[in-house]
Write an enzyme that holds these catalytic residues in place. Structure first.
Site: not given
Ligand code: GLN
Length: 481
Positions: A83, A158, A182
């Site tokens: 990532k 994400s 994410s």
């Molecule tokens: N979808 C969640 C957010 O937008 C989690 C994101 C993540 O785990 N980085 O904060």
């Protein structure tokens, strides 16, 4: 690699075994993955950067080492995608944000160092929601990633690029980060395994911070055993991360086939609603599968589970607003010139951050502001503690818990972009484990609406990864067809 008559190894365990035993060359492994990337990456856009030359060079080094009888490590020759919020020395690391444009980290993240020591080959940096804020990878400054199962759909987020890269066969393994789901949600939507380890089990050194008390790095893979091997390779104490747990690497693989006979699997009776019927059906089948395998299914209550989302959307933005203050046009990446320093800060941040990141910074700044601190941030911390207490009580009666990973299968691009709240609701089932710091993983368990993958989430108490993986391994063997 989609040709079934072709016996070339595809899992990380098989690739590494074949490379270490000089049966398959790492260079060929890399070429095959690069060919797959060449074939489908234009449609999927999993990567911000493909490191073809670096991967070829590293593969040649590994082949040379094998040919002179050196042990090249448990992940010998295995292509892995990272990532793009993990620092790679001298290689652009963008967080899919314009604000880091042109920045090259002066050091490697600890996970990158560990992967290299284990013999893995970094094949590219994957796309994400900007600064890991989102659930669809549509918040990337470089355009969305698409789901390999249906390119009109999102891969989740994400870590959508990392999930898609493994699902598409671009890499045998990848790493993502999980602050509120994410890793697990995109794993569910892309039909791969995704793990959020216990907070502190994997070093965060060199992971660009979103919400430091929640962020964890973890694996994506096509099999439970591969995830186990990767997690063992990246875990363990790191003096460079003050929140790193003082113990050796996790010990999981040895127990992977211990089964679930006698294990108490908890069903949360007061789980928040919102999961679609296809997902609920698979979850029920997962309980049945574990019962058939000898587990005892027990009912537990986690009353505060339902407040996780609200607490998270105060705590995570609060921490983000502080962490992202460093992107000021002076120290990293982009600068928009202006007549004085304050105007330069404003111009740089206005131009450099996307809409969702700005929304989080504003939410977080508000939640922390003097007059509102107790009412918002302070109260969210109390809720966080309640959630931890409720889970502790549930774990007196159950060894592991099962929930959906995502409320639905992959949705269409654009479906949720105009309504942030609908996007946040994707995290309903994943967020509590971040707030408690406990491990959780998504394991593919059949398909739902439109034949798309469904993931079942297995949750466990802190540092009980081995038990969590044992449960996942049984589910993997009993996937409904
Ligand atoms: N979808 C969640 C957010 O937008 C989690 C994101 C993540 O785990 N980085 O904060």
């Amino acid at each position: 690699m989609t040709d079934l008559t072709d016996s070339f190894p595809t899992t990380a365990i098989d690739i590494a075994w074949n490379v270490r035993n000089n049966i398959v060359r790492a260079t060929e492994v890399v070429e095959r993955h690069l060919a797959e990337i060449e074939r489908r990456e234009d449609d999927i856009h999993a990567f911000n950067l493909v490191l073809a030359d670096e991967a070829r060079e590293r593969a040649a080094e590994i082949d040379d080492a094998v040919s002179v009888g050196r042990d090249v490590g448990p992940l010998a020759g295995v292509p892995i995608a990272l990532k793009d919020n993990m620092c790679t020395r001298g290689i652009p690391t963008t967080c899919s944000s314009k604000i880091l444009d042109g920045w090259r980290p002066p050091y490697d993240a600890t996970v990158v160092t560990k992967l290299r020591e284990a013999g893995a080959i970094v094949i590219g940096k994957t796309n994400l929601d900007e600064f890991a804020m989102g659930s669809s990878t549509e918040n990337s400054a470089f355009g969305p990633t698409r789901n390999p199962h249906d390119t009109t759909r999102v891969p989740g987020g994400s870590s959508g690029g990392s999930a898609a890269a493994v699902a598409a066969g671009f890499a045998a393994l990848s790493l993502g980060s999980d602050t509120g789901g994410s890793i697990r949600q995109p794993a569910a939507l892309c039909g791969v395994v995704g793990v959020k380890p216990t907070y502190g089990a994997v070093s965060r050194y060199g992971l660009i911070a979103f919400a430091s008390s929640l962020d964890q790095i973890g694996p994506f893979s096509t099999t439970v055993a591969d995830a186990s091997l990767l997690l063992e390779s990246i875990s363990g104490h790191d003096p460079l991360d003050s929140t790193s747990i003082r113990q050796g690497s996790l010990d999981i693989t040895r127990q992977l086939d211990f089964g679930v006979a006698g294990l108490r699997v908890g069903r949360i009776t007061d789980l928040p609603e919102g999961a679609s019927s296809d997902v609920v059906e698979r979850l029920e089948q997962a309980f049945d599968a574990l019962r058939d395998a000898g587990a005892e299914i027990v009912d537990v209550e986690v009353p505060a589970f339902t407040y996780g989302l609200t607490a998270y959307y105060l705590i995570a933005p609060a921490e983000a607003s502080s962490n992202l203050a460093r992107y000021d046009g002076v120290r990293f990446g982009n600068r928009v010139e202006a007549p004085d320093t304050n105007a330069m800060y404003t111009a740089t941040r206005t131009d450099g951050f996307g809409a969702e990141v700005k929304r989080r910074i504003m939410l977080g700044t508000y939640a922390l502001s003097a007059g509102y601190y107790d009412a918002y941030y302070g109260r969210a911390l109390k809720v966080r503690q309640r959630i931890a207490d409720d889970f502790a009580r549930a774990y007196e009666r159950a060894d592991v818990l099962l929930t959906p990973a995502s409320p639905t299968v992959a949705f269409h691009l654009g479906d949720k972009t105009s309504d942030p709240m609908s996007m946040y609701l994707c995290d309903t089932y994943t967020i509590p484990s971040n707030l408690t710091g406990e491990p959780a993983m998504s394991v593919p368990f059949g398909t739902g609406d439109d034949g798309l993958p469904v993931g079942v989430q297995v949750l466990a108490p802190a540092l009980q990864e081995a038990m969590m993986f044992r449960t996942a391994a049984v589910l993997e063997q009993r996937v409904p067809r």
